[in-house]
Design a protein around this motif. Structure first.
Motif, PDB file in Angstrom:
ATOM      1  N   HIS A 290      16.004 -18.889 145.193  1.00 37.25           N
ATOM      2  CA  HIS A 290      16.206 -17.575 145.845  1.00 37.25           C
ATOM      3  C   HIS A 290      14.950 -16.703 145.799  1.00 37.25           C
ATOM      4  CE1 HIS A 290      16.836 -16.644 141.575  1.00 37.25           C
ATOM      5  NE2 HIS A 290      16.532 -15.402 141.883  1.00 37.25           N
ATOM      6  N   LYS A 291      14.041 -16.994 144.881  1.00 38.01           N
ATOM      7  CA  LYS A 291      12.876 -16.132 144.689  1.00 38.01           C
ATOM      8  C   LYS A 291      11.871 -16.211 145.832  1.00 38.01           C
ATOM      9  CE  LYS A 291      12.919 -16.167 139.602  1.00 38.01           C
ATOM     10  NZ  LYS A 291      12.117 -16.514 138.395  1.00 38.01           N
ATOM     11  N   ILE A 292      11.915 -17.271 146.626  1.00 32.39           N
ATOM     12  CA  ILE A 292      10.896 -17.426 147.675  1.00 32.39           C
ATOM     13  C   ILE A 292      11.388 -16.923 149.030  1.00 32.39           C
ATOM     14  CG2 ILE A 292       9.742 -19.315 146.464  1.00 32.39           C
ATOM     15  CD1 ILE A 292      11.034 -21.275 148.457  1.00 32.39           C
ATOM     16  N   GLY A 293      12.533 -16.252 149.052  1.00 35.16           N
ATOM     17  CA  GLY A 293      13.009 -15.638 150.289  1.00 35.16           C
ATOM     18  C   GLY A 293      13.572 -16.649 151.267  1.00 35.16           C
ATOM     19  N   LYS A 294      13.562 -16.284 152.524  1.00 32.04           N
ATOM     20  CA  LYS A 294      14.103 -17.143 153.577  1.00 32.04           C
ATOM     21  C   LYS A 294      13.335 -18.462 153.629  1.00 32.04           C
ATOM     22  CE  LYS A 294      16.767 -17.845 157.201  1.00 32.04           C
ATOM     23  NZ  LYS A 294      18.236 -17.966 157.033  1.00 32.04           N
ATOM     24  N   ILE A 295      14.062 -19.568 153.483  1.00 24.55           N
ATOM     25  CA  ILE A 295      13.425 -20.883 153.490  1.00 24.55           C
ATOM     26  C   ILE A 295      13.095 -21.282 154.934  1.00 24.55           C
ATOM     27  CG2 ILE A 295      13.585 -23.298 152.760  1.00 24.55           C
ATOM     28  CD1 ILE A 295      13.772 -21.274 150.464  1.00 24.55           C
TER      29      ILE A 295
ATOM     30  N   GLN B 214       8.815 -24.151 151.345  1.00 26.60           N
ATOM     31  CA  GLN B 214       8.134 -22.942 151.795  1.00 26.60           C
ATOM     32  C   GLN B 214       9.150 -21.872 152.184  1.00 26.60           C
ATOM     33  OE1 GLN B 214       5.668 -24.173 155.060  1.00 26.60           O
ATOM     34  NE2 GLN B 214       4.545 -25.673 153.835  1.00 26.60           N
ATOM     35  N   GLY B 215       9.022 -20.711 151.572  1.00 31.20           N
ATOM     36  CA  GLY B 215       9.830 -19.563 151.924  1.00 31.20           C
ATOM     37  C   GLY B 215       8.958 -18.426 152.424  1.00 31.20           C
ATOM     38  N   GLU B 216       9.563 -17.389 152.963  1.00 28.28           N
ATOM     39  CA  GLU B 216       8.794 -16.276 153.513  1.00 28.28           C
ATOM     40  C   GLU B 216       8.116 -15.453 152.422  1.00 28.28           C
ATOM     41  OE1 GLU B 216      11.208 -14.002 156.188  1.00 28.28           O
ATOM     42  OE2 GLU B 216      11.326 -15.624 157.668  1.00 28.28           O
ATOM     43  N   GLU B 217       8.609 -15.534 151.186  1.00 30.34           N
ATOM     44  CA  GLU B 217       8.023 -14.759 150.086  1.00 30.34           C
ATOM     45  C   GLU B 217       7.155 -15.607 149.158  1.00 30.34           C
ATOM     46  OE1 GLU B 217       8.272 -11.540 150.137  1.00 30.34           O
ATOM     47  OE2 GLU B 217       9.565 -11.691 151.906  1.00 30.34           O
ATOM     48  N   GLY B 218       7.202 -16.925 149.339  1.00 28.06           N
ATOM     49  CA  GLY B 218       6.409 -17.800 148.484  1.00 28.06           C
ATOM     50  C   GLY B 218       6.803 -19.247 148.671  1.00 28.06           C
ATOM     51  N   SER B 219       6.156 -20.129 147.933  1.00 22.59           N
ATOM     52  CA  SER B 219       6.436 -21.557 148.037  1.00 22.59           C
ATOM     53  C   SER B 219       6.638 -22.158 146.648  1.00 22.59           C
ATOM     54  CB  SER B 219       5.292 -22.288 148.739  1.00 22.59           C
ATOM     55  OG  SER B 219       5.147 -21.856 150.081  1.00 22.59           O
ATOM     56  N   ILE B 220       7.578 -23.073 146.554  1.00 18.11           N
ATOM     57  CA  ILE B 220       7.757 -23.852 145.327  1.00 18.11           C
ATOM     58  C   ILE B 220       6.987 -25.157 145.499  1.00 18.11           C
ATOM     59  CG2 ILE B 220       9.389 -25.055 143.835  1.00 18.11           C
ATOM     60  CD1 ILE B 220      11.495 -23.005 144.571  1.00 18.11           C
ATOM     61  N   VAL B 221       6.045 -25.379 144.607  1.00 20.72           N
ATOM     62  CA  VAL B 221       5.204 -26.574 144.665  1.00 20.72           C
ATOM     63  C   VAL B 221       5.664 -27.537 143.578  1.00 20.72           C
ATOM     64  CG1 VAL B 221       2.847 -27.470 144.572  1.00 20.72           C
ATOM     65  CG2 VAL B 221       3.283 -25.198 145.531  1.00 20.72           C
TER      66      VAL B 221
ATOM     67  N   ILE C 176       6.000 -21.638 141.319  1.00 19.83           N
ATOM     68  CA  ILE C 176       6.163 -20.810 142.505  1.00 19.83           C
ATOM     69  C   ILE C 176       4.838 -20.105 142.779  1.00 19.83           C
ATOM     70  CG2 ILE C 176       7.410 -18.923 143.610  1.00 19.83           C
ATOM     71  CD1 ILE C 176       9.721 -19.424 141.690  1.00 19.83           C
ATOM     72  N   ARG C 177       4.353 -20.228 143.976  1.00 18.92           N
ATOM     73  CA  ARG C 177       3.148 -19.507 144.404  1.00 18.92           C
ATOM     74  C   ARG C 177       3.588 -18.451 145.417  1.00 18.92           C
ATOM     75  NH1 ARG C 177      -1.238 -24.516 144.984  1.00 18.92           N
ATOM     76  NH2 ARG C 177      -0.858 -25.367 142.900  1.00 18.92           N
ATOM     77  N   TYR C 178       3.516 -17.202 144.978  1.00 17.26           N
ATOM     78  CA  TYR C 178       3.984 -16.089 145.806  1.00 17.26           C
ATOM     79  C   TYR C 178       2.918 -15.664 146.805  1.00 17.26           C
ATOM     80  CZ  TYR C 178       7.803 -15.684 142.424  1.00 17.26           C
ATOM     81  OH  TYR C 178       8.899 -15.928 141.627  1.00 17.26           O
TER      82      TYR C 178
END
Length: 332
Positions: A137-142, A241-248, A260-262
């Motif tokens: 949920h932390k990376i926003g819209k997927i 990839q989300g609108e607020e960041g990406s989980i690598v 998470i890279r914001y």
């Protein structure tokens, strides 16, 4: 105490038994192989008391409660249905079966006989996959999921010299999609469900299996891209990839480093310690389902296994990958 039997005397069975050792509720009782000498050797190595060379005899045995299946892909469904029809719980190596009709037959057998059926997909039960689910949920819209599993097969050199081993033989429902692509697809299904559509491409080998391939899957407001290969290596991590960041994710099949890279430049390490062998967690999940009287995993569920099988079947249809198992009696 759950009395365990195994099908398969290869390295993966040895790895599973090693991984499951800390689980006190599991005790290895028997091993099966069509080759009596192989069965005896494996039993001596693993400490199993019984050996079987006839599967129906093992299925009927009242000394066994549950079976781990690590036979060739093409044999999974027939063996699992026989065992479940005799009341045995089944943990079956991935991919669960060759096609959707076989998967459906397995699910129906599990329900009819009130036993546990679970696909042995280790990835989705590992601590770091659970971390991905908690922090998603932390990376926003997927907007995109990307995963790849490209590993040059140790058997490909033999293939190039004219020897077609099991890994490249369509008779065993093998190839890059079935052996490695499934590791990219199953986590996708657990996280995001069934895609609306997909487009697949493959590089076919002369034996009739795919050496490598790619699938683009559409989810309306997001895409997924997966790549897999048994004839090349890749060193690229997976990413959501989300609108607020990406989980690598360092490796989709066995994630050990996740961050998470914001968008604002911050980096959050969400890696969880993995204290056991990667296959321990699937063995533990299966064992707990049996001991608690539950009949399927919430994560490695029947529905997730069936959707993954649907995706692979459609990808095979689009790219012309056909298996003899598609004409098996379970598919009639």
């Amino acid at each position: 105490m759950i009395r365990l039997a195994t099908i398969g005397t290869n390295w993966i069975t040895q790895e599973f038994l090693q991984a499951a050792q800390p689980i006190s509720q599991l005790t290895l009782t028997a091993v099966y192989s069509r080759d009596e000498e192989k069965a005896k050797q494996f039993a001596a190595k693993t400490g199993a008391k019984r050996t079987f060379t006839h599967l129906e005899e093992m299925a009927k045995s009242d000394e066994i409660d549950a079976v781990y299946i690590a036979s060739p892909n093409s044999l999974h469904a027939e063996q699992a249905v026989l065992l479940m029809n005799h009341g045995k719980h089944v943990l079956c190596e991935k991919p669960l079966a060759s096609n959707t009709k076989e998967v459906q037959a397995m699910i129906e057998a599990a329900k009819a006989n009130d036993v546990v059926l679970m696909e042995a997909m280790k990835t989705t039960l590992l601590p770091n996959f659970q971390a991905i689910r908690r922090h998603l949920h932390k990376i926003g819209k997927i907007r995109r999921y990307f995963a790849n599993y490209c590993q040059y097969s140790s058997r490909y050199d033999a293939y190039k010299q004219g020897t077609v081993l099991n890994a490249f033989n369509p008779a065993f429902s093998n190839g890059a999609l079935m052996d490695l692509g499934v590791y990219c697809l199953y986590p996708l299904v657990v996280l995001f469900g069934k895609p609306q559509s997909l487009k697949a491409s493959s590089v076919m080998l002369e034996s009739g299996v795919d050496g490598e391939g790619s699938i683009v899957l559409h989810y309306g407001d997001m895409d997924a891209v997966v790549m897999y290969s048994k004839i090349t290596n890749s060193y690229v991590p997976a990413e959501i990839q989300g609108e607020e960041g990406s989980i690598v994710i360092d490796a989709i099949h066995t994630p050990t480093k996740v961050e998470i890279r914001y968008r604002d430049g911050r980096v959050e390490d969400i890696t969880e310690p993995q204290t056991h062998h990667p296959m321990y967690y699937e063995a533990l999940e299966w064992t707990q389902l049996i001991t608690r009287g539950q009949r399927q995993s919430e994560t490695n569920s029947h529905a997730h296994s069936f959707i993954t099988a649907e995706i692979m079947e459609e990808a095979r249809k689009q790219t012309g990958i056909r298996f003899p198992a598609d004409q098996s009696t379970l598919c009639q």
